[in-house]
Design a protein around this motif. Structure first.
Motif, PDB file in Angstrom:
ATOM      1  N   MET A 275       0.832  -1.183   0.000  1.00 14.19           N
ATOM      2  CA  MET A 275       0.000   0.000   0.000  1.00 14.19           C
ATOM      3  C   MET A 275       0.876   1.246   0.000  1.00 14.19           C
ATOM      4  O   MET A 275       1.958   1.239   0.568  1.00 14.19           O
ATOM      5  CB  MET A 275      -0.902  -0.032   1.220  1.00 14.19           C
ATOM      6  CG  MET A 275      -1.912  -1.154   1.075  1.00 14.19           C
ATOM      7  SD  MET A 275      -2.995  -1.286   2.431  1.00 14.19           S
ATOM      8  CE  MET A 275      -2.712  -3.003   2.768  1.00 14.19           C
ATOM      9  N   ILE A 276       0.382   2.287  -0.623  1.00 14.11           N
ATOM     10  CA  ILE A 276       1.154   3.512  -0.782  1.00 14.11           C
ATOM     11  C   ILE A 276       0.426   4.664  -0.113  1.00 14.11           C
ATOM     12  O   ILE A 276      -0.777   4.850  -0.320  1.00 14.11           O
ATOM     13  CB  ILE A 276       1.376   3.834  -2.274  1.00 14.11           C
ATOM     14  CG1 ILE A 276       2.144   2.694  -2.943  1.00 14.11           C
ATOM     15  CG2 ILE A 276       2.112   5.155  -2.435  1.00 14.11           C
ATOM     16  CD1 ILE A 276       2.217   2.817  -4.447  1.00 14.11           C
ATOM     17  N   ASN A 277       1.145   5.425   0.657  1.00 19.27           N
ATOM     18  CA  ASN A 277       0.608   6.633   1.291  1.00 19.27           C
ATOM     19  C   ASN A 277       1.724   7.673   1.256  1.00 19.27           C
ATOM     20  O   ASN A 277       2.480   7.813   2.203  1.00 19.27           O
ATOM     21  CB  ASN A 277       0.164   6.343   2.731  1.00 19.27           C
ATOM     22  CG  ASN A 277      -0.418   7.572   3.422  1.00 19.27           C
ATOM     23  OD1 ASN A 277      -0.475   8.660   2.850  1.00 19.27           O
ATOM     24  ND2 ASN A 277      -0.835   7.396   4.652  1.00 19.27           N
ATOM     25  N   ARG A 278       1.875   8.399   0.154  1.00 18.53           N
ATOM     26  CA  ARG A 278       2.903   9.426  -0.012  1.00 18.53           C
ATOM     27  C   ARG A 278       2.244  10.717  -0.460  1.00 18.53           C
ATOM     28  O   ARG A 278       1.368  10.719  -1.326  1.00 18.53           O
ATOM     29  CB  ARG A 278       3.960   9.037  -1.044  1.00 18.53           C
ATOM     30  CG  ARG A 278       4.777   7.830  -0.699  1.00 18.53           C
ATOM     31  CD  ARG A 278       5.439   7.832   0.661  1.00 18.53           C
ATOM     32  NE  ARG A 278       6.365   8.938   0.870  1.00 18.53           N
ATOM     33  CZ  ARG A 278       6.802   9.312   2.063  1.00 18.53           C
ATOM     34  NH1 ARG A 278       6.391   8.708   3.151  1.00 18.53           N
ATOM     35  NH2 ARG A 278       7.634  10.299   2.184  1.00 18.53           N
ATOM     36  N   VAL A 279       2.700  11.807   0.114  1.00 14.67           N
ATOM     37  CA  VAL A 279       2.186  13.128  -0.216  1.00 14.67           C
ATOM     38  C   VAL A 279       3.371  14.034  -0.502  1.00 14.67           C
ATOM     39  O   VAL A 279       4.340  14.045   0.260  1.00 14.67           O
ATOM     40  CB  VAL A 279       1.373  13.712   0.970  1.00 14.67           C
ATOM     41  CG1 VAL A 279       0.925  15.127   0.677  1.00 14.67           C
ATOM     42  CG2 VAL A 279       0.191  12.822   1.288  1.00 14.67           C
ATOM     43  N   VAL A 280       3.314  14.774  -1.602  1.00 12.54           N
ATOM     44  CA  VAL A 280       4.318  15.779  -1.927  1.00 12.54           C
ATOM     45  C   VAL A 280       3.566  17.079  -2.204  1.00 12.54           C
ATOM     46  O   VAL A 280       2.670  17.111  -3.051  1.00 12.54           O
ATOM     47  CB  VAL A 280       5.157  15.389  -3.157  1.00 12.54           C
ATOM     48  CG1 VAL A 280       6.150  16.481  -3.506  1.00 12.54           C
ATOM     49  CG2 VAL A 280       5.876  14.068  -2.921  1.00 12.54           C
ATOM     50  N   LEU A 281       3.924  18.144  -1.482  1.00 14.95           N
ATOM     51  CA  LEU A 281       3.245  19.430  -1.620  1.00 14.95           C
ATOM     52  C   LEU A 281       4.260  20.545  -1.789  1.00 14.95           C
ATOM     53  O   LEU A 281       5.326  20.518  -1.174  1.00 14.95           O
ATOM     54  CB  LEU A 281       2.413  19.730  -0.363  1.00 14.95           C
ATOM     55  CG  LEU A 281       1.317  18.741   0.003  1.00 14.95           C
ATOM     56  CD1 LEU A 281       0.766  19.064   1.386  1.00 14.95           C
ATOM     57  CD2 LEU A 281       0.215  18.769  -1.030  1.00 14.95           C
ATOM     58  N   VAL A 282       3.920  21.526  -2.604  1.00 17.86           N
ATOM     59  CA  VAL A 282       4.700  22.756  -2.722  1.00 17.86           C
ATOM     60  C   VAL A 282       3.737  23.903  -2.472  1.00 17.86           C
ATOM     61  O   VAL A 282       2.700  24.000  -3.129  1.00 17.86           O
ATOM     62  CB  VAL A 282       5.351  22.901  -4.115  1.00 17.86           C
ATOM     63  CG1 VAL A 282       6.034  24.258  -4.243  1.00 17.86           C
ATOM     64  CG2 VAL A 282       6.340  21.775  -4.362  1.00 17.86           C
ATOM     65  N   GLY A 283       4.081  24.737  -1.500  1.00 12.08           N
ATOM     66  CA  GLY A 283       3.209  25.858  -1.176  1.00 12.08           C
ATOM     67  C   GLY A 283       3.886  26.812  -0.221  1.00 12.08           C
ATOM     68  O   GLY A 283       5.090  26.711   0.051  1.00 12.08           O
ATOM     69  N   ARG A 284       3.113  27.745   0.281  1.00 14.76           N
ATOM     70  CA  ARG A 284       3.633  28.748   1.208  1.00 14.76           C
ATOM     71  C   ARG A 284       3.015  28.559   2.591  1.00 14.76           C
ATOM     72  O   ARG A 284       1.843  28.218   2.715  1.00 14.76           O
ATOM     73  CB  ARG A 284       3.338  30.153   0.695  1.00 14.76           C
ATOM     74  CG  ARG A 284       4.106  30.478  -0.583  1.00 14.76           C
ATOM     75  CD  ARG A 284       4.066  31.968  -0.887  1.00 14.76           C
ATOM     76  NE  ARG A 284       4.760  32.253  -2.118  1.00 14.76           N
ATOM     77  CZ  ARG A 284       6.057  32.538  -2.187  1.00 14.76           C
ATOM     78  NH1 ARG A 284       6.781  32.582  -1.097  1.00 14.76           N
ATOM     79  NH2 ARG A 284       6.627  32.798  -3.351  1.00 14.76           N
ATOM     80  N   LEU A 285       3.843  28.811   3.615  1.00 14.05           N
ATOM     81  CA  LEU A 285       3.359  28.717   4.992  1.00 14.05           C
ATOM     82  C   LEU A 285       2.350  29.830   5.251  1.00 14.05           C
ATOM     83  O   LEU A 285       2.591  30.994   4.913  1.00 14.05           O
ATOM     84  CB  LEU A 285       4.509  28.842   5.986  1.00 14.05           C
ATOM     85  CG  LEU A 285       5.551  27.728   5.981  1.00 14.05           C
ATOM     86  CD1 LEU A 285       6.638  28.023   7.012  1.00 14.05           C
ATOM     87  CD2 LEU A 285       4.920  26.394   6.261  1.00 14.05           C
ATOM     88  N   THR A 286       1.236  29.491   5.869  1.00 16.20           N
ATOM     89  CA  THR A 286       0.213  30.498   6.165  1.00 16.20           C
ATOM     90  C   THR A 286       0.497  31.218   7.474  1.00 16.20           C
ATOM     91  O   THR A 286      -0.103  32.255   7.755  1.00 16.20           O
ATOM     92  CB  THR A 286      -1.182  29.860   6.256  1.00 16.20           C
ATOM     93  OG1 THR A 286      -1.186  28.898   7.313  1.00 16.20           O
ATOM     94  CG2 THR A 286      -1.554  29.193   4.944  1.00 16.20           C
ATOM     95  N   ARG A 287       1.385  30.676   8.285  1.00 14.16           N
ATOM     96  CA  ARG A 287       1.785  31.291   9.560  1.00 14.16           C
ATOM     97  C   ARG A 287       3.128  30.696   9.951  1.00 14.16           C
ATOM     98  O   ARG A 287       3.587  29.727   9.359  1.00 14.16           O
ATOM     99  CB  ARG A 287       0.744  31.025  10.643  1.00 14.16           C
ATOM    100  CG  ARG A 287       0.477  29.545  10.877  1.00 14.16           C
ATOM    101  CD  ARG A 287      -0.619  29.319  11.907  1.00 14.16           C
ATOM    102  NE  ARG A 287      -1.165  27.983  11.846  1.00 14.16           N
ATOM    103  CZ  ARG A 287      -0.620  26.902  12.418  1.00 14.16           C
ATOM    104  NH1 ARG A 287       0.497  27.008  13.110  1.00 14.16           N
ATOM    105  NH2 ARG A 287      -1.187  25.719  12.312  1.00 14.16           N
ATOM    106  N   ASP A 288       3.774  31.281  10.954  1.00  7.56           N
ATOM    107  CA  ASP A 288       5.018  30.713  11.461  1.00  7.56           C
ATOM    108  C   ASP A 288       4.749  29.325  12.036  1.00  7.56           C
ATOM    109  O   ASP A 288       3.651  29.048  12.527  1.00  7.56           O
ATOM    110  CB  ASP A 288       5.610  31.600  12.557  1.00  7.56           C
ATOM    111  CG  ASP A 288       6.164  32.912  12.013  1.00  7.56           C
ATOM    112  OD1 ASP A 288       6.333  33.029  10.785  1.00  7.56           O
ATOM    113  OD2 ASP A 288       6.426  33.808  12.830  1.00  7.56           O
ATOM    114  N   VAL A 289       5.765  28.469  11.978  1.00  4.14           N
ATOM    115  CA  VAL A 289       5.649  27.123  12.526  1.00  4.14           C
ATOM    116  C   VAL A 289       5.472  27.228  14.042  1.00  4.14           C
ATOM    117  O   VAL A 289       6.186  27.968  14.711  1.00  4.14           O
ATOM    118  CB  VAL A 289       6.902  26.288  12.189  1.00  4.14           C
ATOM    119  CG1 VAL A 289       6.828  24.907  12.827  1.00  4.14           C
ATOM    120  CG2 VAL A 289       7.080  26.184  10.687  1.00  4.14           C
TER     121      VAL A 289
END
Length: 184
Positions: free
Chosen positions: A1-15
């Motif tokens: 089974m595969i569960n992989r996520v790749v995202l490119v975006g901008r942070l909406t707030r500081d971590v």
């Protein structure tokens, strides 16, 4: 089974960096990721995706990013639930981050932070006035390579003299690009 996520975006707030009782660092943040299409009024919408990152990676991520930072994250999708103080069952879906990449230089990051402090032109974290696409900024390298950027978004050679037919030459203004404008 595969569960992989790749995202490119901008942070909406500081971590938000916290520590467990055992001393493990945990960072939580939300990432704004543009959709590939525009809505009926021609505006590009974004999804706001919650993520969590652990241990030393969390400390590094929190140290080198801030609200608006352009990042890529890789991990797995996780769902969990709990009962809140009012007895309601709360369901949470988030990305558990394994790896991340910073997609803007330190100079770009500091420039963005200083401009956010002076004037905030929008509140969607992407720049532009309609939420559409990412802004192409001087010396940006969208491929995240270690090669020094020459200011050309597409990585080719750049002449030191601006062409006379360039309507944006010397104006110092940002140019808003949508995903449809990019060749990849």
């Amino acid at each position: 089974m595969i569960n992989r996520v790749v995202l490119v975006g901008r942070l909406t707030r500081d971590v938000e960096l916290r520590y467990t009782t055992s001393g493990a660092a945990v960072g939580t943040f939300s990432l704004a990721v543009n959709r590939q299409f525009t809505n009926a009024s021609g505006e590009r919408e974004a999804d706001f995706i919650n993520a969590v990152i652990w241990r030393k990676s969390a400390e590094n991520f929190a140290q080198f990013t801030s609200k608006g930072s352009l990042v890529a994250v890789e991990g797995r999708l996780q769902t969990r639930n709990y009962e809140n103080q009012q007895g309601q069952r709360i369901y949470v879906t988030e990305v558990v981050v394994d790896n991340f990449s910073l997609l803007e230089s330190r100079a770009e990051s500091e420039s963005r932070r200083s401009s956010q402090g002076a004037t905030q032109t929008n509140n969607n974290g992407f720049g532009g006035n309609n939420g559409g696409g990412f802004n192409a900024q001087p010396s940006s390298n969208p491929f995240g390579s270690a090669e020094p950027s020459n200011g050309n978004v597409f990585g080719g050679a750049q002449s030191s003299a601006a062409p006379t037919n360039d309507p944006f030459a010397g104006q110092g203004q940002e140019v808003s690009l949508s995903d449809d404008d990019l060749p990849f």
